[in-house]
Design a protein around this motif. Structure first.
Motif, PDB file in Angstrom:
ATOM      1  N   ARG A  24       0.853  -1.191   0.000  1.00  0.00           N
ATOM      2  CA  ARG A  24       0.000   0.000   0.000  1.00  0.00           C
ATOM      3  C   ARG A  24       0.889   1.242   0.000  1.00  0.00           C
ATOM      4  O   ARG A  24       2.097   1.149   0.206  1.00  0.00           O
ATOM      5  N   ALA A  25       0.287   2.392  -0.176  1.00  0.00           N
ATOM      6  CA  ALA A  25       1.029   3.658  -0.167  1.00  0.00           C
ATOM      7  C   ALA A  25       1.809   3.856   1.131  1.00  0.00           C
ATOM      8  O   ALA A  25       2.883   4.448   1.130  1.00  0.00           O
ATOM      9  N   ASP A  26       1.289   3.305   2.250  1.00  0.00           N
ATOM     10  CA  ASP A  26       1.978   3.461   3.532  1.00  0.00           C
ATOM     11  C   ASP A  26       3.042   2.387   3.778  1.00  0.00           C
ATOM     12  O   ASP A  26       3.657   2.330   4.836  1.00  0.00           O
ATOM     13  N   GLY A  27       3.257   1.504   2.804  1.00  0.00           N
ATOM     14  CA  GLY A  27       4.289   0.485   2.909  1.00  0.00           C
ATOM     15  C   GLY A  27       3.845  -0.845   3.496  1.00  0.00           C
ATOM     16  O   GLY A  27       4.603  -1.809   3.477  1.00  0.00           O
ATOM     17  N   THR A  28       2.618  -0.919   4.002  1.00  0.00           N
ATOM     18  CA  THR A  28       2.135  -2.200   4.522  1.00  0.00           C
ATOM     19  C   THR A  28       1.688  -3.077   3.361  1.00  0.00           C
ATOM     20  O   THR A  28       1.328  -2.588   2.286  1.00  0.00           O
ATOM     21  N   GLN A  58      -4.364  -3.205  -9.847  1.00  0.00           N
ATOM     22  CA  GLN A  58      -4.465  -1.830  -9.366  1.00  0.00           C
ATOM     23  C   GLN A  58      -3.656  -1.632  -8.082  1.00  0.00           C
ATOM     24  O   GLN A  58      -3.015  -0.606  -7.896  1.00  0.00           O
ATOM     25  N   GLY A  59      -3.679  -2.651  -7.210  1.00  0.00           N
ATOM     26  CA  GLY A  59      -2.912  -2.578  -5.968  1.00  0.00           C
ATOM     27  C   GLY A  59      -1.416  -2.489  -6.192  1.00  0.00           C
ATOM     28  O   GLY A  59      -0.692  -1.905  -5.381  1.00  0.00           O
ATOM     29  N   THR A  60      -0.921  -3.018  -7.297  1.00  0.00           N
ATOM     30  CA  THR A  60       0.518  -2.957  -7.565  1.00  0.00           C
ATOM     31  C   THR A  60       0.965  -1.568  -8.006  1.00  0.00           C
ATOM     32  O   THR A  60       2.157  -1.278  -8.011  1.00  0.00           O
ATOM     33  N   GLN A  61       0.018  -0.718  -8.348  1.00  0.00           N
ATOM     34  CA  GLN A  61       0.362   0.571  -8.938  1.00  0.00           C
ATOM     35  C   GLN A  61       0.663   1.679  -7.921  1.00  0.00           C
ATOM     36  O   GLN A  61       1.206   2.708  -8.299  1.00  0.00           O
ATOM     37  N   SER A  62       0.364   1.473  -6.641  1.00  0.00           N
ATOM     38  CA  SER A  62       0.619   2.540  -5.675  1.00  0.00           C
ATOM     39  C   SER A  62       2.106   2.704  -5.374  1.00  0.00           C
ATOM     40  O   SER A  62       2.601   3.813  -5.299  1.00  0.00           O
ATOM     41  N   ARG A  63       2.833   1.592  -5.207  1.00  0.00           N
ATOM     42  CA  ARG A  63       4.274   1.671  -4.904  1.00  0.00           C
ATOM     43  C   ARG A  63       5.135   0.839  -5.840  1.00  0.00           C
ATOM     44  O   ARG A  63       6.360   0.909  -5.760  1.00  0.00           O
ATOM     45  N   HIS A  64       4.515   0.021  -6.656  1.00  0.00           N
ATOM     46  CA  HIS A  64       5.239  -0.858  -7.590  1.00  0.00           C
ATOM     47  C   HIS A  64       6.194  -1.792  -6.866  1.00  0.00           C
ATOM     48  O   HIS A  64       7.238  -2.164  -7.405  1.00  0.00           O
ATOM     49  N   GLN A  65       5.819  -2.154  -5.631  1.00  0.00           N
ATOM     50  CA  GLN A  65       6.619  -3.063  -4.831  1.00  0.00           C
ATOM     51  C   GLN A  65       5.704  -4.010  -4.082  1.00  0.00           C
ATOM     52  O   GLN A  65       4.538  -3.694  -3.855  1.00  0.00           O
ATOM     53  N   GLY A  66       6.256  -5.143  -3.688  1.00  0.00           N
ATOM     54  CA  GLY A  66       5.485  -6.089  -2.911  1.00  0.00           C
ATOM     55  C   GLY A  66       6.320  -7.283  -2.537  1.00  0.00           C
ATOM     56  O   GLY A  66       7.551  -7.237  -2.574  1.00  0.00           O
ATOM     57  N   ARG A  67       5.636  -8.375  -2.226  1.00  0.00           N
ATOM     58  CA  ARG A  67       6.303  -9.621  -1.841  1.00  0.00           C
ATOM     59  C   ARG A  67       5.599 -10.769  -2.544  1.00  0.00           C
ATOM     60  O   ARG A  67       4.375 -10.768  -2.675  1.00  0.00           O
ATOM     61  N   ILE A  68       6.397 -11.729  -2.977  1.00  0.00           N
ATOM     62  CA  ILE A  68       5.833 -12.924  -3.594  1.00  0.00           C
ATOM     63  C   ILE A  68       6.302 -14.157  -2.834  1.00  0.00           C
ATOM     64  O   ILE A  68       7.338 -14.132  -2.170  1.00  0.00           O
ATOM     65  N   GLU A  69       5.515 -15.222  -2.970  1.00  0.00           N
ATOM     66  CA  GLU A  69       5.909 -16.532  -2.475  1.00  0.00           C
ATOM     67  C   GLU A  69       5.493 -17.551  -3.522  1.00  0.00           C
ATOM     68  O   GLU A  69       4.343 -17.547  -3.970  1.00  0.00           O
ATOM     69  N   ALA A  70       6.458 -18.384  -3.906  1.00  0.00           N
ATOM     70  CA  ALA A  70       6.183 -19.436  -4.900  1.00  0.00           C
ATOM     71  C   ALA A  70       7.316 -20.446  -4.866  1.00  0.00           C
ATOM     72  O   ALA A  70       8.486 -20.061  -4.761  1.00  0.00           O
TER      73      ALA A  70
END
Length: 123
Positions: A24-28, A58-70
């Protein structure tokens, strides 16, 4: 651009599904969404069946960062928009990996889905 190490690339590419949590925009992190994942060359990609209007996309567009698991790999990533020159390779990867689901795989091969192609880069 940061590249995947060989074993992580192999594990993620072989995984049937990937869990993606965007920031999210706040980093969470948002709640993870389970989706198909493909490897094309030395890159890992995901697409939204609903195209760029899809909620997880759409959620990926706020910070263009995240976490994956695979495939036993957990990795913080950057979401990069793939270019049209990458679409054919990604299409082929989806057909090869998920072709046993012909009525479903066609949904990730539409122009709308192609426009939502994200390359996942480790960070």
């Amino acid at each position: 651009m940061t590249t995947w190490n060989g074993s992580d690339l192999e594990e993620i590419g072989a995984a049937e599904e990937l869990d993606l949590a965007s920031e999210r925009a706040d980093g969470t992190l948002r709640n993870p969404v389970t989706m198909w994942v493909v490897r094309a060359g030395d890159h890992v990609y995901v697409r939204s069946v609903k195209g760029t209007a899809g909620p997880w996309y759409q959620g990926t567009q706020s910070r263009h960062q995240g976490r994956i698991e695979a495939g036993g790999v957990r990795q913080d990533v950057t979401f990069r928009e793939a270019g049209p020159d990458e679409y054919a390779g990604v299409d082929t990867a989806y057909r090869e990996k998920y072709g046993r689901y012909p009525s479903i795989v066609e949904h990730v091969l539409t122009d709308s889905a192609r426009a939502s192609t994200l390359r996942l880069e480790p960070r």
